[in-house]
Structure formats: C-alpha cells, structure tokens
Design an enzyme around this catalytic site. Structure first.
Site, PDB file in Angstrom:
ATOM      1  N   HIS A  16       0.855  -1.196   0.000  1.00 33.42           N
ATOM      2  CA  HIS A  16       0.000   0.000   0.000  1.00 33.42           C
ATOM      3  C   HIS A  16       0.881   1.232   0.000  1.00 33.42           C
ATOM      4  CE1 HIS A  16      -3.761   2.128   1.861  1.00 33.42           C
ATOM      5  NE2 HIS A  16      -3.084   2.933   1.049  1.00 33.42           N
ATOM      6  N   HIS A 206      -9.495   0.690  -1.078  1.00 30.67           N
ATOM      7  CA  HIS A 206      -9.407   1.379   0.208  1.00 30.67           C
ATOM      8  C   HIS A 206     -10.792   1.287   0.873  1.00 30.67           C
ATOM      9  CE1 HIS A 206      -5.673   2.978  -1.322  1.00 30.67           C
ATOM     10  NE2 HIS A 206      -5.540   3.885  -0.366  1.00 30.67           N
ATOM     11  N   GLU A 209     -10.900   3.351   6.238  1.00 30.57           N
ATOM     12  CA  GLU A 209      -9.837   4.288   6.656  1.00 30.57           C
ATOM     13  C   GLU A 209     -10.527   5.395   7.447  1.00 30.57           C
ATOM     14  OE1 GLU A 209      -8.006   6.432   3.389  1.00 30.57           O
ATOM     15  OE2 GLU A 209      -6.324   7.146   4.618  1.00 30.57           O
ATOM     16  N   ASP A 288       1.774   7.206   1.670  1.00 32.02           N
ATOM     17  CA  ASP A 288       2.280   8.358   0.900  1.00 32.02           C
ATOM     18  C   ASP A 288       3.486   8.947   1.634  1.00 32.02           C
ATOM     19  OD1 ASP A 288      -0.059   8.709  -1.130  1.00 32.02           O
ATOM     20  OD2 ASP A 288      -1.040   8.576   0.822  1.00 32.02           O
TER      21      ASP A 288
END
Ligand code: ADE
Ligand code: ZN
Length: 337
Positions: A16, A206, A209, A288
């Site tokens: 991921h 996703h 989250e 990220d």
C-alpha cells in the site's frame, strides 16, 4: 527501537504505497520549475519546499491531505518525471529492506491533465526494471480508480486501449479504489470491479480508513476484493472480523498515515493486537511517505514496534503473511519465504 536491525533485515513486502505519494516537496518544486507549472500563489504553503513540508505536518483529514496530493502531482509531465518519482521510492525501499513492492498509481489524475497513460506507464516501468536489476526488488503495479469522480469516468478509463493493453501484458496486475472515502460507498464502482474480475485481474479497495466498517463489507460483497487497504475500522464489526480472518483477506495497514490524517490519535490506538489475536492477516505500509514526514516502510514498522512491543516471531509471521498475500508469482513467494 531495539529491534531496529532485526526489522530492517526482515524480507518485507509493501502492498500500500501510492507512487504519487513519493513526491517530496523539493522534487515538487524542481519539477514545477522544469515543467513551468504554476503552483498556487494564494496559499503560503507553496512559498518553498520547507514551508510546504511544514504544512504537510498539519493535515487535518484525508481530504485536507488529498488537496495537496492532487496539486503536487500536477508537476508530473513526462515519462522521466514518473521514472524519477518511482526511482526515489525504490531507493528508500531498498534501504529499508523491502524485497517486493506492489504500488498504486492514479491514472485519472494524469489523464485529466492531458498526460497520457502510456507516458505514466513508461516512466514507472523503467524504474521498476532498474529496481529489479540494481536492488533485486520485485514489484507490481496496481491501477487505482478515484472514488470522488463519477464511476462512469472510472469505467471509461478502465476501457481505454492503453489501459487494457497494460492489463493483458501483465504490466499492471490489478486494480484499486482510492481518494476521498466518504460519502462514496464501494458499490458505486461494481461495474469496474466486475469487468476487472472478468479480465482475471487482482482486486483491492481502500475501505475503513475514514469510512465505516460497512464499506469493508461492501468491498468484499460487491467488489469481490481479496485485499482491503487500511481496514482499521474493521474492529467495529466483530462478525466481519471473523469473516475477514476466515477468508484470509489481507489488510494493508498504514500506521503513520492513520495518525497524520487523524484517523487515530496514536499508533497504539490501531487494532494491531486484536488482529493478531483474531487471526486477521495484515501488512504494514507507508501509503504516501513523502507527504507523511518522509516516513518510509521501516519507520512504519518501528512505530508499530514502539507502540506494541511485538515478539520476533510475531514480526516474522506478519512478514510471512505479507509474502503469502502478495500478487507475485508462486516462484517469487518461494524465494522470499
Ligand atoms: N490516495 C493517496 N493516499 C490515499 C489514502 N490514504 N486514502 C485514500 N486515497 C489516497
Ligand atoms: Zn492509500
């Protein structure tokens, strides 16, 4: 932590990581200058790389992050930009002891700027090939669809000739679903996932989250995914916990991302202990890294270790589950186990 050297040496898989999320503020400013891209003049965060990095430390939500993420990627124009971006990630991955990486990219965010799919793919393929020969890192690409855009836009993208060619050649192994989670439930994208299944593609999304556990259930029921990205809100539905454990669904958990996007207030709040006790498989991931304090994969492992004090056996089991849940060849799995 005292296990740092042990965690570094473990053969780690990452499942991921958004390649566009490897764009550091300094590379962002360099590419903006090279490609003559105007950065927002009404936001003081864009004064310099350091003011931008400072703003990245203060995200208030997933959507607050995504605002900067989409501005950031607007500086990516030619294949060499995409190659440099992915290469930057692979050098960090290698230093962190990553042996296999399955990485996301967001073609719709480039097509909408008139950057072709083939330009994006050519850059990423060049970096993957170099990472394999120089670092021995194997990798797979996962094409993500943006859930804040109409599903019809995603389906049209899925059907592009260039996209289809990347699937049938095996350059892209599967699909994912990302961007703003609420209020875009998984079932909106069923047509894309049905088409992907018919084409023999791997599928993840996703879910859970910022959004509720019901989105995890929806991704399993309606999108027939074999992985769930994040999935931390699974803990809210005990029956679903049992199902995810039984079906051996792999959750790709991103600890530092979850704290910095305020999904949890600390890593210790993540249901890691419950996942281990209930037999829920998961991997640890960076999401990220360039937006989240330059915390690449090993920093996420160390953050989990600091919060939970896992045993070496538990860590070996986590990495083994990650290898088994990977979308590489059986031969590559054998090599990593
Ligand atoms: N795009 C990049 N990172 C993401 C995340 N953590 N959630 C949703 N969309 C994303
Ligand atoms: Zn993500």
């Amino acid at each position: 932590s005292d296990l740092h050297a042990f965690l570094q040496a473990l053969p780690k898989c990452e499942h991921h990581m958004h390649l566009e999320g490897a764009l550091t503020p300094s590379v962002l400013f360099q590419l903006a200058a090279k490609n003559k891209i105007q950065l927002p003049s009404d936001d003081p965060a864009f004064t310099s790389p350091s003011t931008l990095a400072e703003r990245y430390n203060q995200f208030t939500s997933l959507d607050d992050f995504l605002h900067y993420y989409y501005i950031g990627m607007s500086v990516l124009m030619d294949a060499s930009d995409f190659e440099a971006l992915a290469w930057d990630y692979f050098t960090h991955a290698s230093a962190d002891g990553v042996v296999h990486a399955e990485v996301f990219f967001d073609p719709q965010a480039h097509l909408s700027r008139d950057v072709s799919y083939d330009v994006v793919l050519a850059g990423f393929m060049a970096a993957r090939s170099r990472a394999n020969s120089e670092f021995g890192i194997s990798s797979e690409l996962i094409c993500c669809f943006l859930r804040h855009l109409p599903a019809a836009d995603g389906l049209a993208t899925f059907k592009l000739d260039a996209v289809h060619a990347s699937f049938s050649s095996g350059q892209v192994v599967g699909i994912g679903l990302d961007s703003s989670e609420s209020p875009f439930p998984p079932e909106l994208f069923k047509d894309i996932y049905d088409a992907a299944k018919a084409s023999g593609l791997k599928r993840t999304a996703h879910a859970g989250e910022e959004g509720p556990a019901a989105y995890i259930k929806g991704a399993l029921d309606d999108l027939d995914v074999s992985r769930i990205d994040h999935g931390i809100r699974l803990a809210e539905d005990p029956a679903l916990v049992k199902r995810v454990a039984e079906q051996q669904i792999l959750l790709s958990v991103c600890p530092i991302s979850n704290v910095l996007l305020r999904c949890v207030s600390s890593v210790a709040e993540l249901p890691i202990r419950m996942f281990l006790d209930q037999g829920v498989r998961f991997s640890i991931n960076s999401d990220d890294p360039a937006y989240f304090g330059n915390n690449y994969l090993l920093a996420n492992y160390c953050a989990v270790q600091d919060a939970f004090g896992l045993s070496k056996d538990e860590w070996s089991g986590i990495c083994e589950a990650g290898i088994n849940g990977s979308w590489c060849s059986e031969q590559r799995k054998e090599e990593m186990l």
